[in-house]
Design a protein around this motif. Structure first.
Motif, PDB file in Angstrom:
ATOM      1  N   ASN A  91     -11.272   1.477  -3.953  1.00 35.40           N
ATOM      2  CA  ASN A  91     -11.666   2.392  -2.882  1.00 35.40           C
ATOM      3  C   ASN A  91     -11.505   1.782  -1.500  1.00 35.40           C
ATOM      4  OD1 ASN A  91     -13.997   0.757  -3.608  1.00 35.40           O
ATOM      5  ND2 ASN A  91     -15.170   2.031  -2.197  1.00 35.40           N
ATOM      6  N   VAL A  92     -10.995   0.526  -1.435  1.00 34.85           N
ATOM      7  CA  VAL A  92     -10.643  -0.101  -0.152  1.00 34.85           C
ATOM      8  C   VAL A  92      -9.211  -0.597  -0.258  1.00 34.85           C
ATOM      9  CG1 VAL A  92     -11.111  -2.001   1.450  1.00 34.85           C
ATOM     10  CG2 VAL A  92     -13.014  -0.761   0.390  1.00 34.85           C
ATOM     11  N   GLY A  93      -8.379  -0.213   0.695  1.00 36.23           N
ATOM     12  CA  GLY A  93      -6.969  -0.589   0.676  1.00 36.23           C
ATOM     13  C   GLY A  93      -6.614  -1.550   1.793  1.00 36.23           C
ATOM     14  N   PHE A  94      -5.468  -2.226   1.620  1.00 33.17           N
ATOM     15  CA  PHE A  94      -4.988  -3.210   2.592  1.00 33.17           C
ATOM     16  C   PHE A  94      -3.469  -3.202   2.604  1.00 33.17           C
ATOM     17  CE2 PHE A  94      -3.524  -7.740   3.012  1.00 33.17           C
ATOM     18  CZ  PHE A  94      -3.673  -7.811   4.392  1.00 33.17           C
ATOM     19  N   VAL A  95      -2.896  -3.152   3.799  1.00 33.89           N
ATOM     20  CA  VAL A  95      -1.440  -3.216   3.914  1.00 33.89           C
ATOM     21  C   VAL A  95      -1.084  -4.030   5.148  1.00 33.89           C
ATOM     22  CG1 VAL A  95      -1.301  -1.015   5.179  1.00 33.89           C
ATOM     23  CG2 VAL A  95       0.708  -1.879   3.996  1.00 33.89           C
ATOM     24  N   HIS A  96      -0.097  -4.886   4.985  1.00 35.28           N
ATOM     25  CA  HIS A  96       0.453  -5.689   6.087  1.00 35.28           C
ATOM     26  C   HIS A  96       1.890  -5.239   6.271  1.00 35.28           C
ATOM     27  CE1 HIS A  96       2.387  -9.234   7.951  1.00 35.28           C
ATOM     28  NE2 HIS A  96       1.205  -9.417   8.530  1.00 35.28           N
ATOM     29  N   GLN A  97       2.207  -4.696   7.442  1.00 33.30           N
ATOM     30  CA  GLN A  97       3.529  -4.108   7.613  1.00 33.30           C
ATOM     31  C   GLN A  97       4.111  -4.434   8.985  1.00 33.30           C
ATOM     32  OE1 GLN A  97       2.658   0.058   7.020  1.00 33.30           O
ATOM     33  NE2 GLN A  97       1.989   0.379   9.122  1.00 33.30           N
ATOM     34  N   ALA A  98       5.431  -4.372   9.039  1.00 30.47           N
ATOM     35  CA  ALA A  98       6.165  -4.533  10.289  1.00 30.47           C
ATOM     36  C   ALA A  98       6.884  -3.215  10.566  1.00 30.47           C
ATOM     37  CB  ALA A  98       7.174  -5.679  10.185  1.00 30.47           C
ATOM     38  N   PRO A  99       6.288  -2.313  11.353  1.00 27.67           N
ATOM     39  CA  PRO A  99       6.902  -1.011  11.599  1.00 27.67           C
ATOM     40  C   PRO A  99       8.262  -1.162  12.274  1.00 27.67           C
ATOM     41  CG  PRO A  99       4.623  -1.058  12.356  1.00 27.67           C
ATOM     42  CD  PRO A  99       5.013  -2.471  12.053  1.00 27.67           C
ATOM     43  N   PRO A 100       9.121  -0.139  12.176  1.00 31.81           N
ATOM     44  CA  PRO A 100      10.430  -0.208  12.834  1.00 31.81           C
ATOM     45  C   PRO A 100      10.282  -0.409  14.330  1.00 31.81           C
ATOM     46  CG  PRO A 100      10.310   1.683  11.348  1.00 31.81           C
ATOM     47  CD  PRO A 100       8.931   1.118  11.447  1.00 31.81           C
ATOM     48  N   THR A 101      11.207  -1.149  14.900  1.00 33.15           N
ATOM     49  CA  THR A 101      11.203  -1.378  16.340  1.00 33.15           C
ATOM     50  C   THR A 101      11.955  -0.252  17.035  1.00 33.15           C
ATOM     51  OG1 THR A 101      13.195  -2.734  16.125  1.00 33.15           O
ATOM     52  CG2 THR A 101      11.071  -3.858  16.047  1.00 33.15           C
TER      53      THR A 101
ATOM     54  N   HIS B  23      18.164   1.484  21.262  1.00 31.19           N
ATOM     55  CA  HIS B  23      18.613   1.623  22.646  1.00 31.19           C
ATOM     56  C   HIS B  23      18.506   3.059  23.146  1.00 31.19           C
ATOM     57  CE1 HIS B  23      22.340   2.684  20.457  1.00 31.19           C
ATOM     58  NE2 HIS B  23      22.653   3.390  21.528  1.00 31.19           N
ATOM     59  N   ARG B  24      18.254   4.009  22.226  1.00 30.31           N
ATOM     60  CA  ARG B  24      18.094   5.400  22.653  1.00 30.31           C
ATOM     61  C   ARG B  24      16.643   5.873  22.631  1.00 30.31           C
ATOM     62  NH1 ARG B  24      22.970   7.494  23.512  1.00 30.31           N
ATOM     63  NH2 ARG B  24      24.750   6.671  22.333  1.00 30.31           N
ATOM     64  N   TRP B  25      15.739   5.140  21.953  1.00 23.22           N
ATOM     65  CA  TRP B  25      14.344   5.573  21.903  1.00 23.22           C
ATOM     66  C   TRP B  25      13.405   4.383  21.870  1.00 23.22           C
ATOM     67  CZ3 TRP B  25      17.332   7.418  17.481  1.00 23.22           C
ATOM     68  CH2 TRP B  25      17.236   6.601  16.350  1.00 23.22           C
ATOM     69  N   ASP B  26      12.153   4.665  22.248  1.00 21.49           N
ATOM     70  CA  ASP B  26      11.103   3.649  22.236  1.00 21.49           C
ATOM     71  C   ASP B  26      10.644   3.409  20.797  1.00 21.49           C
ATOM     72  OD1 ASP B  26      11.195   3.496  24.993  1.00 21.49           O
ATOM     73  OD2 ASP B  26       9.624   4.994  25.289  1.00 21.49           O
ATOM     74  N   PRO B  27       9.851   2.344  20.565  1.00 20.03           N
ATOM     75  CA  PRO B  27       9.341   2.124  19.210  1.00 20.03           C
ATOM     76  C   PRO B  27       8.646   3.368  18.683  1.00 20.03           C
ATOM     77  CG  PRO B  27       8.872   0.213  20.564  1.00 20.03           C
ATOM     78  CD  PRO B  27       9.439   1.261  21.488  1.00 20.03           C
ATOM     79  N   PRO B  28       8.913   3.738  17.424  1.00 22.70           N
ATOM     80  CA  PRO B  28       8.338   4.972  16.883  1.00 22.70           C
ATOM     81  C   PRO B  28       6.828   4.860  16.694  1.00 22.70           C
ATOM     82  CG  PRO B  28       9.466   3.748  15.168  1.00 22.70           C
ATOM     83  CD  PRO B  28       9.774   3.033  16.449  1.00 22.70           C
TER      84      PRO B  28
END
Length: 962
Positions: A355-365, A368-373
């Motif tokens: 019932n407790v979760g954990f995630v370590h992630q590196a979201p997409p950067t 050159h056409r858009w800012d970090p999502p």
């Protein structure tokens, strides 16, 4: 991943174990947004929609998971790969950055239809001050966190190529997701996996069980698809982020292990448990062929946590490293199967393993056409509490997602702050004992038992309550709320009219229905003070029985004007205010309307009602306005193809009346090349909003020749007597409130009040509206009007004021026969929105509700007398008493041959800011009319955005302060 187990080109194959779990949640919780993945991109340039469509088509063709439907056949969930086809792109012209973001959040929460394979949606906003924006919403059954990288990379490559008019040049994918699903199912049946399941389930038995943190509500957790959730971010200081990497190297541990240790220690701090399980969400891409593939590969892996507070953080990290190595070697074990195995070993039914979760992630950067999502919140939670570590370059952010039915905002804040503070101290001195970081944990042995829901007895109702319940059912069913069977048997004595979907005007309709059925005269004020079945029953019992029709009134001489009519007559003497006190209704008619038949119908109805034949004069000796109703009726005109239709219509709707000589109403049938319009323009001195509905209904009835009209009622026969004794009660209730509160004026007031108006509107998002109604309506018994007044006051309070008076209309139709009368019966009441003393949202709603009910009780107090007492020195540059007005309304339901109602142009208002909350089905729209002489459009829009934001804050944090 053995190529021998891959499919052989089939387009219908079994779903993976992970997909099956998500599909089951979707099926059992229809409409949930728990597994929506809304990705918001702010572009640095204008989006080329044609190129974007080409890029999306390429991405959907490249990744089969984005064009797959799901179907249950013979007890097996199958995925059906569809032909490549780009999702339609909805293009919207942006109004403001805040509006775009709010709309993106709302659209990100709209459900998917997995049976149709619609797992990807796209919306583009153009023209926002911060740049164009793109929203991609994907169902989690087709993507995981890892997938967002290759998905956006492929989209960028394809978009660049489309701008050049070229086909993207990328390497082909060696496998598709359906290949993985076939392999995944085959591997799950192997003896090795079965043995591993039994072995691992035995290891987890000792640590399994619900992990409860200090502050848990004790309410039982619901299925994953039904959880309401919220996210909060806790930035990690840059100096701490830098030292996390250094400490990882010195301890020979990955950043994942370091964070896993910190999460364990924090969970110990707030649970008191030393041995427990945490679910790590892992990528589960064990083969290089899956590296660049879009699909749902993620799995939840239970990690055993053992915290010894006497040991150091460094030792905890070493233990965490060993456990992570052991556990992650089991990441191929399907989580659902592992849960089943543990439950079987424990001898329990279906219960959650984690019932407790954990995630370590590196979201997409960024690109050159858009800012970090940005991944937008869905208003849901996958666990009771989930810790998400986002690592973008050198920046670290802790995001806590939590079930709002189990944990409060305060509990989340405590947990997030403790985690960041713990890591800050640990990277400074990892060899210190944990007790020096954490202090004494609470003794959380378990949560308090959930309160059993109160079961109301449906029977027996008294005879009076049964009649009241029948009225509830009849009126609410007609308003769109239906009850099963006979209707009234489902209603209890304490069923609340507003909780069931009623509103003030519907209450008046219900009381009129009571009068028609039972011949009793009921006061809406009395009913609104206790708007329940029992309250209505009591009002029915106490009401005076009057079975005779109102006495006929003969037009035999002048009659004194009502208090409101006296005021309107005076205002009509002021040229700059005259257009604001006309009440135009403009409706479009169906094709083929018979213009002459329509003219005859309008003339018939206008001639029937005494109020519309009124003439007003001033008795100078008595110094009082009086009126007669024996004047000639108005005659409808038909105008065919005028040279300038808008100018002609504007003139019809704004030309003043000579109230002494003319009938106070005009009607014009405007015949244009492509449509027919009816402009019905009475003066407010003889009609109110209720009257306009009566007139349209009767005109339609005469035109269609399909019904009889009620006998006309003279307004003097049903006029509500004023009660000067109530004035003092109103004055005492309002005393001390500022009469000129701070408003965000862009220009100062002139010497004379400006009544020209413009409008802006906004819609409250579905999820926020659902939760808002749960808190305000279901729990506190507040009407839509009370909600609107509260939001307006809260938004204005951001400008510095804390106490506001808001004018609002009261129908005044309390006498027998008034429901069918055309006349000016409205009185102006005032509700106080008092934010002093820092109330919570719940407390503020209750304050406004109680004050509105007090206003209803004193509704017979003449508004002018209240104004004269509180505001005797008012000037001509602003409305008396308050510049603010609020009301609620329903979307009009027009009778044939009318097809839609049009907003008059130009528009006039009587106050400086007028808010209308418009209900249409399950939607709620806020429309703010404002005086452009005082406010710029962006100021009005900002105020309306603040109301929408206030609605969101109220819905998400009802126990916080506005």
């Amino acid at each position: 991943m053995s190529t021998e187990l891959l499919r052989r080109g089939e387009r219908v194959v079994v779903a993976s174990a992970g997909q099956e779990r998500l599909w089951l949640i979707e099926e059992t919780s229809q409409g949930t947004a728990t597994y929506n993945v809304p990705v918001f991109l702010t572009w640095r340039e204008r989006i080329d929609v044609v190129a974007l469509e080409s890029a999306l088509e390429f991405v959907v063709e490249r990744h089969e998971a984005l064009r797959t439907a799901y179907e249950l056949r013979d007890g097996r969930l199958l995925q059906i790969v569809c032909d490549p086809q780009a999702p339609p792109i909805e293009v919207i012209e942006a109004e403001s950055t805040a509006r775009v973001r709010a709309e993106a959040v709302r659209r990100g929460r709209e459900p998917f239809d997995l049976a149709k394979g619609t797992v990807l949606r796209c919306v583009v906003w153009r023209g926002s001050p911060d740049g164009d924006a793109l929203l991609l919403v994907v169902h989690h059954i087709a993507v995981d966190g890892w997938s967002l990288g290759p998905l956006l990379d492929d989209l960028a490559v394809a978009y660049d190529a489309a701008l050049r008019g070229e086909r993207p040049s990328v390497d082909g994918l060696p496998v598709q997701y359906a290949d993985f699903a076939v392999w995944d199912r085959a591997m799950a049946r192997t003896p090795d996996i079965q043995r591993a399941l039994q072995e691992r389930s035995g290891q987890l038995l000792e640590s399994s069980g619900e992990l409860l943190l200090d502050g848990c509500s004790g309410r039982p957790a619901v299925d994953e698809g039904g959880r309401r959730g919220r996210q909060r971010d806790f930035p990690v200081p840059p100096e701490v982020s830098a030292r996390v990497g250094q400490l990882s190297l010195s301890l020979r541990a990955t950043p994942f292990v370091l964070w896993f240790a910190a999460v364990q220690a924090t969970l110990y701090r707030w649970s008191g448990r030393r041995d427990f399980l945490v679910g790590a969400v892992t990528a589960n891409r064990s083969h290089p062929m899956l590296e660049r593939l879009v699909g749902f590969f993620a799995n939840t892996v239970p990690l055993r946590c053992a915290v010894d507070p006497e040991r150091s953080f460094a030792e905890l990290c070493r233990n965490a490293r060993a456990e992570a190595f052991r556990s992650l070697s089991h990441q191929k074990l399907p989580f659902d199967q592992l849960t089943t195995a543990v439950n079987a070993a424990r001898g329990t039914g279906r219960s959650a393993l984690i019932n407790v979760g954990f995630v370590h992630q590196a979201p997409p950067t960024g690109h050159h056409r858009w800012d970090p999502p940005a991944e937008l919140p869905t208003g849901t939670a996958k666990f009771d509490l989930m810790v998400i570590i986002n690592e973008v370059g050198d920046d670290l952010t802790v995001t806590i997602e939590y079930d709002t039915d189990r944990y409060s905002d305060d509990a989340c804040d405590r947990f997030g702050r403790t985690l960041v503070e713990l890591l800050t101290a640990a990277v400074g001195d990892p060899d210190r004992p944990l007790t020096e970081f954490l202090g004494e944990p609470p003794a959380v042995q378990g949560a308090a038992p959930a309160p059993a829901p109160r079961k109301r007895e449906n029977a027996p109702l008294t005879e009076e309550q049964r009649r009241a319940a029948e009225l509830f059912a009849a009126v609410l069913s007609g308003g769109g709320r239906h009850f099963g069977g006979g209707g009234s048997h489902e209603l209890t004595a304490d069923a609340n009219f507003f909780v069931l979907g009623g509103h003030s005007l519907l209450a008046v309709s219900m009381l009129a229905e009571a009068e028609r059925r039972y011949g009793v005269e009921l006061s809406p004020r009395v009913f609104l003070a206790d708007p329940t079945v029992a309250g209505l029953a009591q009002a029915l019992t106490a009401a005076e029985v009057r079975r005779d029709a109102p006495a006929a009134v003969v037009d035999d001489g002048p009659r004194p004007a009502t208090s409101a009519q006296q005021r309107f007559w005076l205002l009509d003497r002021m040229p700059w205010l005259r257009p604001a006190y006309l009440s135009p209704t403009v409706v479009e008619l169906a094709d083929g309307t018979d213009h002459e038949a329509l003219r005859r119908a309008v003339d018939t109805v206008l001639a029937r009602h005494p109020a519309l034949r009124s003439r007003f004069t001033l008795d100078r000796k008595e110094r009082r306005v009086q009126y007669r109703t024996d004047g000639a009726p108005a005659v409808t005109t038909i105008t065919r193809s005028p040279n300038d239709p808008p100018e002609h219509l504007a003139r019809t709707c704004t030309t003043p009346f000579d109230l002494a000589e003319e009938a106070p109403v005009r009607a014009d049938i405007l015949c244009l090349d492509d449509r027919t319009l009816l402009a019905l323009v009475p003066h407010h001195i003889v009609v109110d909003g209720w009257s306009a509905g009566i007139l349209l209904d009767q005109i339609a009835t005469v035109y269609r020749q399909d019904g009889d009209l009620a006998e006309p009622v003279h307004p003097a026969a049903v006029a509500e007597p004023v009660d000067a004794h109530r004035v003092q009660a109103v004055v005492e209730r309002l005393r001390g409130a500022p009469l000129d509160p701070p408003l965000p004026h862009d220009r100062p007031r002139g010497e004379l009040q400006s009544t020209r108006a413009a409008t802006v509107s906004a819609r409250i998002g579905d999820d926020h509206l659902r939760r808002l109604r749960q808190v305000a309506v279901d729990e506190l018994g507040c009407s839509t009007f009370v909600i609107a007044a509260t939001l307006m006051g809260a938004a204005l309070a951001r400008g510095g004021g804390r106490d506001f008076l808001l004018a609002f209309p009261w129908s005044g139709r309390e006498s027998t026969g008034a429901a069918d009368a055309v006349g000016m019966f409205v009185n102006t009441l005032v509700v106080r929105v008092d934010l002093t003393g820092e109330p919570t949202w719940r407390e503020l709603l209750a304050r406004v509700r109680d004050d509105a009910q007090a206003a209803y009780r004193d509704a017979t107090a003449p508004y002018d007398a209240v104004v004269e007492t509180l505001h005797p020195t008012r000037d001509l540059g602003r409305p008396p008493l308050t510049p603010l007005y609020v009301t609620s309304a329903k979307e009009p339901d027009l009778p044939a041959p009318f097809v839609r109602q049009l907003a008059p142009d130009p528009l006039f208002i009587k106050y400086e800011l007028e808010l209308t909350a418009i209900e249409s089905g399950d939607d709620l729209e806020l429309e703010l009319a404002y005086a452009p002489a005082l406010f710029d459009e962006h100021t009005a829009r900002g105020l309306l955005d603040a109301m929408v934001a206030a609605a969101a804050d109220l819905s998400e944090h009802p126990d916080s302060q506005p």
